[in-house]
Design an enzyme around this catalytic site. Structure first.
Site, PDB file in Angstrom:
ATOM      1  CB  CYS A  99      -2.288  -2.903   8.217  1.00  0.00           C
ATOM      2  SG  CYS A  99      -3.306  -2.862   6.736  1.00  0.00           S
ATOM      3  CB  CYS A 117      -5.029   1.991   6.939  1.00  0.00           C
ATOM      4  SG  CYS A 117      -4.550   0.355   7.530  1.00  0.00           S
ATOM      5  CG  ASP A 137      -0.190   3.261   4.107  1.00  0.00           C
ATOM      6  OD1 ASP A 137      -0.177   4.290   3.421  1.00  0.00           O
ATOM      7  OD2 ASP A 137      -1.212   2.595   4.326  1.00  0.00           O
ATOM      8  CB  CYS A 163      -0.926   0.003   1.216  1.00  0.00           C
ATOM      9  SG  CYS A 163      -0.005   0.025   2.766  1.00  0.00           S
TER      10      CYS A 163
HETATM   11 FE1  FES Z   1      -1.451   0.506   4.318  1.00  0.00          FE
HETATM   12 FE2  FES Z   1      -3.029  -0.564   6.107  1.00  0.00          FE
HETATM   13  S1  FES Z   1      -3.486  -0.192   4.023  1.00  0.00           S
HETATM   14  S2  FES Z   1      -1.006   0.087   6.383  1.00  0.00           S
END
Ligand code: FES
Length: 127
Positions: A102, A58, A35, A33
């Protein structure tokens, strides 16, 4: 989709922020993702005396980080190194399967912070 415990940790996360006197900082990122996560640790007598996190993740990542930081406070570096993302997800009462990745962010960043600390301060340490 999320249980009450996850929502609580997401809505009122523990240990958010930066430790200006951190002994080590670990970072991680998700290829899935994009992140990112940063974990700051303060170590005293071989134990995690304080810990904080910052993330662009998230809700599941925030809840996992909040739970992980609560789980490892006071633990030895060895004990903390053995905590997995699955342990964190279990402690949260479970995460939806699509959100399990995540919880890797916090565990990976913590492990990176501990490894970096040991590389610098424990001459005999090997990865
Ligand atoms: Fe990226 Fe959860 S979608 S950390």
């Amino acid at each position: 989709m999320y249980n009450e415990k996850v929502v609580d940790h997401f809505s009122n996360p523990c240990n958010v922020g930066e430790l200006t006197d951190a002994d080590s900082i670990g970072e991680s990122g998700s290829f899935k993702c994009g992140d990112t996560m940063k974990i700051f640790i303060k170590v005293e007598d071989g134990r995690i005396e304080n810990i904080k996190f910052q993330t662009y993740g998230c809700g599941a990542a925030i809840a996992s980080s909040s739970m992980l930081t609560e789980m490892v406070k006071g633990k030895t570096l060895d004990e903390a190194m053995h905590i997995t993302n699955q342990n964190v997800a279990d402690e949260l009462g479970g995460l939806p399967p699509l959100k399990l990745h995540c919880s890797n962010l916090a565990a990976d960043a913590l492990h990176n912070a501990i490894a970096d600390y040991r590389r610098r301060l424990e001459p005999d340490y090997t990865d």
